[in-house]
Design an enzyme around this catalytic site. Structure first.
Site, PDB file in Angstrom:
ATOM      1  N   PHE A  52       0.853  -1.195   0.000  1.00 22.88           N
ATOM      2  CA  PHE A  52       0.000   0.000   0.000  1.00 22.88           C
ATOM      3  C   PHE A  52       0.886   1.242   0.000  1.00 22.88           C
ATOM      4  CE2 PHE A  52      -2.351   3.274   2.405  1.00 22.88           C
ATOM      5  CZ  PHE A  52      -3.499   3.355   1.619  1.00 22.88           C
ATOM      6  N   GLU A 100       1.342   3.232  10.032  1.00 18.39           N
ATOM      7  CA  GLU A 100      -0.133   3.285   9.927  1.00 18.39           C
ATOM      8  C   GLU A 100      -0.711   4.408  10.794  1.00 18.39           C
ATOM      9  OE1 GLU A 100      -2.707  -0.059   9.417  1.00 18.39           O
ATOM     10  OE2 GLU A 100      -1.060  -1.254   8.587  1.00 18.39           O
ATOM     11  N   GLY A 101      -0.023   5.539  10.824  1.00 17.31           N
ATOM     12  CA  GLY A 101      -0.485   6.690  11.609  1.00 17.31           C
ATOM     13  C   GLY A 101       0.183   6.657  12.961  1.00 17.31           C
ATOM     14  N   THR A 102       0.991   7.675  13.281  1.00 22.89           N
ATOM     15  CA  THR A 102       1.724   7.655  14.561  1.00 22.89           C
ATOM     16  C   THR A 102       0.721   7.648  15.726  1.00 22.89           C
ATOM     17  OG1 THR A 102       1.796  10.054  14.838  1.00 22.89           O
ATOM     18  CG2 THR A 102       3.583   9.064  13.538  1.00 22.89           C
ATOM     19  N   ILE A 153       7.693   2.293   1.562  1.00 22.12           N
ATOM     20  CA  ILE A 153       6.561   1.396   1.312  1.00 22.12           C
ATOM     21  C   ILE A 153       6.960  -0.045   1.637  1.00 22.12           C
ATOM     22  CG2 ILE A 153       4.844   0.625  -0.385  1.00 22.12           C
ATOM     23  CD1 ILE A 153       4.842   3.723   0.567  1.00 22.12           C
TER      24      ILE A 153
END
Ligand SMILES: Cc1cc2nc3c(=O)[nH]c(=O)nc-3n(C[C@H](O)[C@H](O)[C@H](O)COP(=O)(O)OP(=O)(O)OC[C@H]3O[C@@H](n4cnc5c(N)ncnc54)[C@H](O)[C@@H]3O)c2cc1C
Length: 390
Positions: A122, A365-367, A156
């Site tokens: 992704f 995946e977002g801190t 990635i």
């Protein structure tokens, strides 16, 4: 603790545990040392059917949900987070197609991903767009037959190893958050190449690489959902995959706890096993309590997501699961090194690797800061207008 899993869920957990213990354990240190992508293990996971756990039966998968995925990810992570990351990133890449792909796209891509014949990845992050994903610069310019992509994605997971990529690119900057779209790209497409391969602190056997698009043509049938839905596809994907990051945390923390208890029962100082010292017992007790709390949260959030249809509530609890379990993973792996003392700092024992590996869970995946922003915002909205109860 018994979480009253169904026989099918127990079967998935046991299958993943078998792969982890029999195939990953003997080679995890070597994979980490050589920073080698675990292709053999990916094949073992494929043979065990693990890549199809959350993919519908129609496309050759098992038809499970978030919980089933979490069970498998936890078992792999208990032994090696690098391998678990490579496995989980394929699920992350597949999710946009599972959730929003057209019947043709699903039929074309999902069966091979479910069989583990093709890994997925992704691509959202860029050098200047991490937490602020809205500022990505990769563009997808519409042409008669499709789109032309230009730009570079950074860091990635599975980059260069995966065959199928879901990519978020800007189709109309003037539309702000509605100006991004999601595309499926195949390795080997003209104009699609791979750039820098990163050398990392931890999860070293996973591949982290740049994706470079130079006038890369994507046929219009590879647009996922509609133009402008890129960030919605991304958010709904992360809603379902963030508990998986949490279960990576539960797994690595459980692995570190196992090692720490075993070591404390064997190591002697002052003529006694160190587990007989209350300070060590309390450290282990806190580690075990945190691991169980994180597991209970992950399983209940995963069960909730598998039942619920409310995306706002899902974003909040999915963020909670990720934040809590990844913070637990960091704390428990650091404490495991402490239980080992100086030996814990040496590569002869696995806990130093677990500690290095765990750190990524608070970042990707977002801190965890961004997750807390999301949770805080949802809380603020929930309580807006509510009168205080006396
Ligand atoms: C090993 C690895 C694998 C990865 N795999 C993928 C992948 O497969 N696909 C993909 O698309 N991306 C991937 N990423 C990227 C990852 O998701 C980003 O690194 C992450 O979202 C954070 O972005 P950043 O690193 O640019 O940090 P920044 O956004 O620059 O943040 C730096 C610091 O500032 C804080 N911060 C930023 N904004 C705020 C705010 N508004 N409020 C409070 N704090 C804030 C952050 O929490 C962080 O502590 C990967 C990253 C790594 C390291």
């Amino acid at each position: 603790m018994d979480y009253f899993l169904t026989p099918e869920q127990e079967m998935i957990r046991d299958l993943a545990r078998k792969v982890a213990v029999e195939k990953i354990l003997p080679v995890r240190a070597e994979l980490d040392e050589k920073e080698e992508f675990p292709w053999e293990i990916m094949k073992n996971c494929a043979e065990a059917g693990l890549f199809g756990i959350s993919i519908s039966e129609e496309f050759g998968g098992f038809g499970g949900g978030v919980l089933e995925n979490c069970l498998a990810v936890e078992e792999l992570s208990r032994v090696c987070l690098g391998v678990a990351t490579s496995y989980a990133a394929s699920g992350l890449g597949a999710h946009p197609i599972m959730l929003y792909g057209s019947p043709e796209q699903q039929k074309k891509y999902l069966p091979d991903i479910a069989k583990g014949k093709r890994l997925a990845a992704f691509g959202l992050t860029e050098a200047d767009a991490g937490s602020d994903a809205g500022s990505i610069r990769t563009t997808a310019t519409r042409t008669e037959k499709g789109y032309v992509l230009n730009g570079t994605k950074q860091w990635i997971t599975n980059g260069g190893e995966a065959e199928t990529y879901t990519i978020i690119a800007i189709t109309d900057r003037s539309k702000g958050p509605r100006g991004a779209s999601a595309f499926i790209l195949e390795k080997g497409a003209p104009g699609f190449s791979f750039g820098k391969k990163e050398k990392k602190m931890g999860i070293r056997s996973s591949a982290t690489r740049e994706l470079v698009f130079q006038d890369c043509f994507v046929p219009k049938e590879n647009l996922i959902a509609k133009e402008g839905m890129g960030f919605i596809v991304t958010m709904r994907t992360f809603d379902r995959t963030r508990p998986g990051v949490g279960s990576q945390g539960v797994g690595v923390a459980q692995g570190a706890l196992d090692e720490a208890v075993r070591y404390a029962r064997e190591r002697e100082q002052f003529g006694k096993k160190i587990i007989s010292f209350q300070a060590v017992q309390h450290l282990l007790a806190d580690m075990a309590t945190h691991v169980e709390a994180a597991r209970a949260l992950i399983y209940s959030v995963a069960r909730y997501i598998d039942q619920s249809k409310d995306p706002k509530e899902i974003s909040k609890v999915s963020g909670m699961a990720k934040v809590f379990a990844s913070d637990v993973a960091m704390k428990v792996t650091v404490d495991a090194v402490q239980v080992f003392g100086g030996y814990g700092y040496m590569r002869d024992y696995p806990v130093e690797k677990m500690m290095r590996d765990a750190k990524i869970l608070q970042i990707y995946e977002g801190t965890n800061q961004i997750q807390r922003n999301v949770i805080g915002l949802e809380l603020s909205k929930e309580y807006a207008g509510k009168k205080e109860k006396k």
